[in-house]
Design a protein around this motif. Structure first.
Motif, PDB file in Angstrom:
ATOM      1  N   GLU A  34       0.840  -1.193   0.000  1.00  0.00           N
ATOM      2  CA  GLU A  34       0.000   0.000   0.000  1.00  0.00           C
ATOM      3  C   GLU A  34       0.882   1.252   0.000  1.00  0.00           C
ATOM      4  O   GLU A  34       0.638   2.209  -0.715  1.00  0.00           O
ATOM      5  CB  GLU A  34      -0.871  -0.018   1.261  1.00  0.00           C
ATOM      6  CG  GLU A  34      -2.292   0.496   1.108  1.00  0.00           C
ATOM      7  CD  GLU A  34      -2.388   1.994   0.877  1.00  0.00           C
ATOM      8  OE1 GLU A  34      -3.006   2.372  -0.122  1.00  0.00           O
ATOM      9  OE2 GLU A  34      -1.836   2.791   1.686  1.00  0.00           O
ATOM     10  N   HIS A  35       1.926   1.189   0.801  1.00  0.00           N
ATOM     11  CA  HIS A  35       2.775   2.347   0.992  1.00  0.00           C
ATOM     12  C   HIS A  35       3.611   2.670  -0.251  1.00  0.00           C
ATOM     13  O   HIS A  35       3.867   3.835  -0.549  1.00  0.00           O
ATOM     14  CB  HIS A  35       3.700   2.108   2.183  1.00  0.00           C
ATOM     15  CG  HIS A  35       3.998   3.364   2.913  1.00  0.00           C
ATOM     16  ND1 HIS A  35       3.064   4.000   3.690  1.00  0.00           N
ATOM     17  CD2 HIS A  35       5.114   4.127   2.957  1.00  0.00           C
ATOM     18  CE1 HIS A  35       3.593   5.106   4.182  1.00  0.00           C
ATOM     19  NE2 HIS A  35       4.840   5.205   3.756  1.00  0.00           N
ATOM     20  N   LEU A  36       4.018   1.634  -0.972  1.00  0.00           N
ATOM     21  CA  LEU A  36       4.813   1.857  -2.184  1.00  0.00           C
ATOM     22  C   LEU A  36       3.969   2.503  -3.280  1.00  0.00           C
ATOM     23  O   LEU A  36       4.461   3.285  -4.072  1.00  0.00           O
ATOM     24  CB  LEU A  36       5.396   0.541  -2.686  1.00  0.00           C
ATOM     25  CG  LEU A  36       6.666   0.069  -1.971  1.00  0.00           C
ATOM     26  CD1 LEU A  36       6.931  -1.391  -2.276  1.00  0.00           C
ATOM     27  CD2 LEU A  36       7.860   0.924  -2.384  1.00  0.00           C
ATOM     28  N   GLY A  37       2.702   2.145  -3.338  1.00  0.00           N
ATOM     29  CA  GLY A  37       1.839   2.671  -4.402  1.00  0.00           C
ATOM     30  C   GLY A  37       1.898   1.786  -5.633  1.00  0.00           C
ATOM     31  O   GLY A  37       2.246   0.611  -5.542  1.00  0.00           O
ATOM     32  N   SER A  62       7.980   1.020  -7.276  1.00  0.00           N
ATOM     33  CA  SER A  62       6.729   1.644  -7.707  1.00  0.00           C
ATOM     34  C   SER A  62       7.055   2.861  -8.561  1.00  0.00           C
ATOM     35  O   SER A  62       8.223   3.186  -8.761  1.00  0.00           O
ATOM     36  CB  SER A  62       5.894   2.062  -6.496  1.00  0.00           C
ATOM     37  OG  SER A  62       6.526   3.137  -5.840  1.00  0.00           O
TER      38      SER A  62
ATOM     39  N   ARG B  16      -2.360  10.793   0.883  1.00  0.00           N
ATOM     40  CA  ARG B  16      -1.080  10.524   1.534  1.00  0.00           C
ATOM     41  C   ARG B  16      -0.255  11.801   1.487  1.00  0.00           C
ATOM     42  O   ARG B  16       0.032  12.320   0.411  1.00  0.00           O
ATOM     43  CB  ARG B  16      -0.341   9.377   0.847  1.00  0.00           C
ATOM     44  CG  ARG B  16       0.965   9.040   1.561  1.00  0.00           C
ATOM     45  CD  ARG B  16       1.681   7.906   0.913  1.00  0.00           C
ATOM     46  NE  ARG B  16       0.836   6.725   0.853  1.00  0.00           N
ATOM     47  CZ  ARG B  16       1.076   5.694   0.046  1.00  0.00           C
ATOM     48  NH1 ARG B  16       2.092   5.720  -0.764  1.00  0.00           N
ATOM     49  NH2 ARG B  16       0.272   4.656   0.051  1.00  0.00           N
ATOM     50  N   GLN B  28      -0.330  11.653  -3.167  1.00  0.00           N
ATOM     51  CA  GLN B  28      -1.353  10.931  -3.940  1.00  0.00           C
ATOM     52  C   GLN B  28      -2.624  10.762  -3.117  1.00  0.00           C
ATOM     53  O   GLN B  28      -2.601  10.796  -1.890  1.00  0.00           O
ATOM     54  CB  GLN B  28      -0.846   9.571  -4.405  1.00  0.00           C
ATOM     55  CG  GLN B  28      -0.614   8.568  -3.278  1.00  0.00           C
ATOM     56  CD  GLN B  28      -0.302   7.180  -3.805  1.00  0.00           C
ATOM     57  OE1 GLN B  28       0.654   6.996  -4.544  1.00  0.00           O
ATOM     58  NE2 GLN B  28      -1.118   6.199  -3.439  1.00  0.00           N
ATOM     59  N   GLY B  31      -3.898   6.912  -6.143  1.00  0.00           N
ATOM     60  CA  GLY B  31      -2.767   6.233  -6.787  1.00  0.00           C
ATOM     61  C   GLY B  31      -2.308   7.049  -7.980  1.00  0.00           C
ATOM     62  O   GLY B  31      -3.126   7.691  -8.652  1.00  0.00           O
ATOM     63  N   VAL B 294      13.027   1.635 -13.174  1.00  0.00           N
ATOM     64  CA  VAL B 294      12.807   3.057 -13.409  1.00  0.00           C
ATOM     65  C   VAL B 294      14.108   3.807 -13.165  1.00  0.00           C
ATOM     66  O   VAL B 294      14.732   3.642 -12.119  1.00  0.00           O
ATOM     67  CB  VAL B 294      11.702   3.575 -12.464  1.00  0.00           C
ATOM     68  CG1 VAL B 294      11.480   5.065 -12.673  1.00  0.00           C
ATOM     69  CG2 VAL B 294      10.407   2.804 -12.677  1.00  0.00           C
ATOM     70  N   ARG B 296      16.149   6.886 -12.051  1.00  0.00           N
ATOM     71  CA  ARG B 296      15.835   7.956 -11.094  1.00  0.00           C
ATOM     72  C   ARG B 296      16.865   9.081 -11.242  1.00  0.00           C
ATOM     73  O   ARG B 296      17.986   8.841 -11.702  1.00  0.00           O
ATOM     74  CB  ARG B 296      15.885   7.423  -9.666  1.00  0.00           C
ATOM     75  CG  ARG B 296      15.037   6.183  -9.406  1.00  0.00           C
ATOM     76  CD  ARG B 296      13.560   6.485  -9.302  1.00  0.00           C
ATOM     77  NE  ARG B 296      12.789   5.257  -9.044  1.00  0.00           N
ATOM     78  CZ  ARG B 296      11.458   5.219  -9.008  1.00  0.00           C
ATOM     79  NH1 ARG B 296      10.744   6.310  -9.211  1.00  0.00           N
ATOM     80  NH2 ARG B 296      10.825   4.088  -8.787  1.00  0.00           N
TER      81      ARG B 296
END
Lengths: 131, 363
Positions: A34-37, A62, B16, B28, B31, B294, B296
């Motif tokens: 949940e926290h990572l998204g 994520s 969040r 977010q 999401g 990804v 960064r």
């Protein structure tokens, strides 16, 4: 509130481990997911690699962040959930089942782990602290 | 951490929250992927109160802006906005900004990170030049929110007393929304059609709620900073501190459209002319990879084992479904179609140099 199993053990850093005989299955908790998204990538250890307890074993990435998975147990990696490389859906939908990360043949007892009650107490503390 | 007038509204919607340069902001709500899609296909609402807003007034206001702003202000018409930079003497950006030419005032919108430095810099130049101008920091008095996405006009029109279809891209006007006088500009940071609204801060909650209500049937959602960053990167828009900063100038960042290179007397332009004449070794490029990790900011780039540059921004693109990045590389490594290896957490992954931007909306 997620349905967290009570027959597995949890770590402070949001991994879980299910020990069955001399084999263990490792994953990350719904809180971690949940926290990572939105997840986009999972990097799993190679089969045959020997892990120490607390060693960085996998990474879950994520859109916004990278989560490092520290192995709660020591042992040799026997199997990884390869499907997660292409589809991270099971990790989000079923983190304690279809979303497992890897299995090891244990070379010792789990390190710093706690039961469900202690883990949920930790989550409550973290949430109260604005986390 | 500082709150915006809308921080509590974000918390009430279970966003969040994160510390964004000292501001308590939503990263977010539901999401990043869902929020980015909402802006690309419907409409999204953004709290931008953390950004800074300056008003430059007085007889010499245009002379002062012409001196501190890199863009072509001489041809900027009343009711139009222009993107550019506040440059230092060496030609490097202190910030990137939007200048709006109004009847008796020049509005300047600056980044949250520039709220301390920018007003001080502009005031210093004002004093040095002896202009008859005043620099008023209205950041704490004015709210700023953005509506972005194809349904932006349909969301705002029922609430506002002007015909929005007459407002062109980068134009602005003043009109009431809920009886509150608003400055509304057809600008944004997502690559979609949309508006940015400026109005007295005490009305922030009411206007925010009214826009969510007006857009409900159109699928509106509030959007966090996470999706905002992916949207701007897909659209090829720079982020100050990453694509440009005190060590990356606009020419190498491929942002010459924000410069009037023929200006005289503007701070930093002379230095950039010298840099252009002499040539400069680095170029900004866009990078793409179909899957994998990804890239960064800060990741190093290699070509044939030789280090050739650094990633300035990178994300998984929600709209393209692949990984995208911007990077600053040596010119010889900037060729379209070339493959560059990005070092991500100890391993390298191939990315292709691709045309910019990653996303362009259909008009």
């Amino acid at each position: 509130m997620a349905d967290r199993p009570s027959d597995i053990q949890y770590t402070k850093t949001h991994e879980w481990v299910r020990v069955q005989g001399d084999e263990a299955t490792v994953g990350i908790t719904d809180f971690a997911v949940e926290h990572l998204g939105d997840l986009v990538f999972v990097d799993l250890p190679e089969v045959g690699r020997t892990l120490d307890a607390g060693e960085a074993a996998a990474e879950v990435e994520s859109v916004k962040a990278v989560g490092q998975v520290d192995s709660p147990v020591a042992g040799e990696v026997t199997e990884v959930n390869e499907g997660l490389a292409d589809d991270q859906g099971p990790l989000t939908a079923d983190p304690y089942g279809e979303g497992w990360l890897y299995k090891v043949k244990l070379s010792g007892a789990p390190g710093n782990v706690m039961d469900l009650g202690a883990y949920e107490q930790q989550l409550a503390t973290e949430e109260a602290a604005g986390e | 951490m500082r709150d915006t007038p809308l921080t509590q509204a974000h918390i009430d919607r279970d966003a969040r929250m994160v510390d964004f340069h000292g501001w308590n902001m939503p990263v977010q709500y539901t999401g990043i992927l869902a929020e980015a899609e909402c802006v690309r296909t419907k409409v999204g609402l953004f709290d931008l109160c953390h950004m800074g807003r300056l008003e430059i007034r007085g007889a010499d206001r245009e002379a002062l802006v012409d001196r501190v702003f890199s863009g072509r202000t001489a041809k900027l018409k009343h009711g139009r906005a222009k993107y550019g930079f506040l440059l230092n003497e060496a030609g490097y950006p202190i910030d990137d900004v939007l200048v709006y030419r109004d009847l008796d005032v020049m509005h300047v919108v600056i980044n949250a990170t520039g709220r301390d430095t920018d007003p001080a810099w502009v005031r210093l130049q004002n004093e040095k030049s002896g202009f008859d101008a005043t620099v008023v920091d209205v950041s704490d008095d004015q709210a700023m929110i953005a509506l972005q996405g194809p349904a932006s006009e349909m969301t705002l029109q029922p609430l506002c007393g002007t015909d929005l279809s007459a407002l062109r891209y980068y134009g602005f006007t003043t009109a009431p929304v809920l009886d509150v006088e608003c400055l509304m500009a057809r600008t944004g940071y997502t690559g979609e059609d949309g508006f940015e609204l400026f109005f007295p801060q005490e009305h922030a909650g009411a206007i925010w709620s009214a826009l969510l209500g007006s857009g409900r049937s159109l699928g509106i959602a509030p959007i966090g900073l996470g999706a905002r960053d992916t949207l701007r990167l897909e659209a090829g828009m720079p982020l100050y501190g990453q694509e440009i900063n005190l060590e990356i100038h606009p020419l190498e960042a491929d942002l010459a459209f924000g410069l009037d290179m023929d200006k005289t007397g503007a701070i930093g332009i002379e230095a950039l002319r010298a840099i252009r004449a002499e040539g400069f070794p680095r170029r900004a490029v866009s990078l793409g990879a179909p899957t994998g990790r990804v890239a960064r900011p800060g990741c190093k780039l290699f070509q044939g084992g030789t280090e050739v540059g650094t990633v300035t921004s990178g994300t998984h693109s929600p709209t393209l479904g692949s990984n995208v990045a911007r990077a600053l590389v040596l010119a010889e490594a900037a060729e379209l179609g070339g493959i560059l290896d990005v070092e991500i957490r100890g391993r390298t992954y191939p990315f292709e140099v691709v045309p910019a931007p990653f996303y362009r909306r259909k008009r």
